[in-house]
Design an enzyme around this catalytic site. Sequence first.
Site, PDB file in Angstrom:
ATOM      1  N   GLY A 102      25.347  29.325  -9.850  1.00  0.00           N
ATOM      2  CA  GLY A 102      26.368  28.302  -9.712  1.00  0.00           C
ATOM      3  C   GLY A 102      25.743  27.027  -9.194  1.00  0.00           C
ATOM      4  CD  GLN A 111      53.851  21.171  17.862  1.00  0.00           C
ATOM      5  OE1 GLN A 111      53.175  21.967  18.517  1.00  0.00           O
ATOM      6  NE2 GLN A 111      54.526  21.531  16.787  1.00  0.00           N
ATOM      7  CD  GLN A 112      52.959  13.393  21.737  1.00  0.00           C
ATOM      8  OE1 GLN A 112      52.062  12.787  22.326  1.00  0.00           O
ATOM      9  NE2 GLN A 112      54.245  13.205  22.012  1.00  0.00           N
ATOM     10  NE  ARG A 164      48.781  23.698  17.838  1.00  0.00           N
ATOM     11  CZ  ARG A 164      49.557  24.761  17.665  1.00  0.00           C
ATOM     12  NH1 ARG A 164      50.630  24.936  18.442  1.00  0.00           N
ATOM     13  NH2 ARG A 164      49.286  25.651  16.742  1.00  0.00           N
ATOM     14  N   GLY A 201      56.952  30.625  13.945  1.00  0.00           N
ATOM     15  CA  GLY A 201      57.347  31.615  12.951  1.00  0.00           C
ATOM     16  C   GLY A 201      57.863  30.991  11.680  1.00  0.00           C
ATOM     17  CD  GLU A 261      33.596  20.647 -10.244  1.00  0.00           C
ATOM     18  OE1 GLU A 261      32.413  20.318 -10.350  1.00  0.00           O
ATOM     19  OE2 GLU A 261      34.379  20.713 -11.197  1.00  0.00           O
TER      20      GLU A 261
END
Length: 625
Positions: free
Chosen positions: A164, A352-353, A355, A428, A451
């Site tokens: 490849g 959360q921000q 992440r 979840g 590629e």
Amino acid sequence: MAAPSEGDAASLLPDLPGGPLQAYRARASFCWKELALFLEGEDTLRLKKSIFSALEDDPLFARSCGHELSLEKHRELTFLRCKRVLGHALVRVEDMVQNPLSVLTLVTCLGTYDWSLAQKFLLHLLVFGFAIYKSGSERHLEYLPKILNMEIFGCFAVTEVSHGSNAKAIRTTAHYDPATEEFILHSPDFEAAKFWVGNMGKTATHAVVFAQLYTPGGHCHGLHSFLVQIRNPKTLLPMPGVMVGDIGKKLGLNGVDNGFAMFHKVRIPRQALLNQTGDVTPEGTYVTPFKDAKRRFGVSLNNLSIGRATIVAMSVMNLKLAVSIALRFSATRRQFGPTDEEEVPVLEYQTQQWRLLPYLAAAYAVDHFSKWLFLNLAEFQQGLIGTDRGTRQAELGREIHALVSGGKPLASWTAQRGIQECREACGGHGYLAVNRLGDLRNENDPNCTYEGDNNVLLQQTSGYLLGLLELRLQGGARLESPLGTVDFLEAYPDILDQRFSCPSVTGCLQSSVPLAAYEWLVCYLLRESVQKVNQEKRSGSSDFEARNNSQVYRCRSLALAFLELTVVRRFHEYVHQPSVPPPLRAVLQRLSALYALWSLNQHTALLYRAERRRRCPGGRDRSSR
């Protein structure tokens, strides 16, 4: 670009519907419509609108709800949709030539609907079709109308079962027979079978096949491409001597029929050779315009650069989709709060921000890099078609190859990590199939390996940088390139003597600060890589072994840091240009700084190690004595 009228802007960017996201949108410090117009431009927005309108108005593109399609039905439907997209003529060939970004727009728009459709379209029209246009000559132009109306359907066959990334070792052969003026295409064994070829499994009638070209006397002239009919267009039955089939179900992208093919002494006309890099006379003499065999080989595989540059754009689109889903969910999902009666959106939580927002910044920064890279690649391709053999063209080709080889790993890995983070950030609910995050993850995954495997490609980028420094040390050549991505290395020794100093957090929020730190990091890694390679050679290792033993912690890190620096620099220059509307400058510059600092933060251990070695060249930190 002239500002659109109020009516035009309203039709291009209608007001968003009200709902739970309205509170956040009302707090924005900028106008989202103005941002979209600046980043995309009115022409691109109109093209996007026309593409999505065409899909929405066509019953063939209606979603089937409540059940999964069988593998055969999925592939049949994808083929029919591909044919319909070509029938709609959403982007004309002349538009692609005048505005290469229209190609990316079409592919990524199709991808937001279904990546199998986007891939099938891309492989047929842009990979197979462009290979014939670019690698062939006037005698091959008759195939282009047949490609556009799908009278023939194509694929691009390089990879084999046993080879490849190492394309030079491809084992399919094409021996020229001057008695009949034909090539004899042959697969010596199963390891030489073409494999993983998109569109080959069920639908392709023709293939661009790469094989080792032999002329009478057993002379091998290396890898060349041939246009080969593999199926009857009316019956789809294999042509004599061709064994072709499907490789089966994959983890994703199952609307694309990946296949295999073996050739048993298949005779094809001499004119089937795509002869831009080399040709064979009727008598069997090989002729080529290239004096350098390595450069000829690079040009013959240049079509892979188009695929890799497109993969960068596809990866960015996957990241955009995932981040949009996760941020919108986070703005509406409420958990906990200062009192039992008051819950706040999870987007308000620092973790959360932490992440998600860096991936938002990455989507903007890598997207701009992707467009810049594709435009420069298009310029380079036009030079090849115009038979430009100048020094700058050769240097541009090497630089773009290095950028594409490093850009695909950076974009695809960033998207893959980002999609997974988005999935987890949605808890979840992120595991439900309806939100597409699982599909995005599976369909982005092959971007990391096809590629060219990402880790193998990074060696191309580091090799380019090591080669430039070697030329400088040997002959005093300037460290510069046509696109300017390596020009900072001209100050290589001086940069290594610099010390990082930033008196405040606010000062770091200027992307010029991490930009300077990145330049130092790349120079440091370049020096470390050169020293490691030379150390290996002094120990008796061959050139191959020395490079191989210098990848981990040296050359691989060098290649990634160089690409990150390039993305940071391009986006920094873009958001600081005078044409940025004043209301957008603050938000764009914050995004630029966030991406730069977040990317640099991933090298903290390396920067710390480098500083320890600077303070104590012997390897021990004096403070630990």
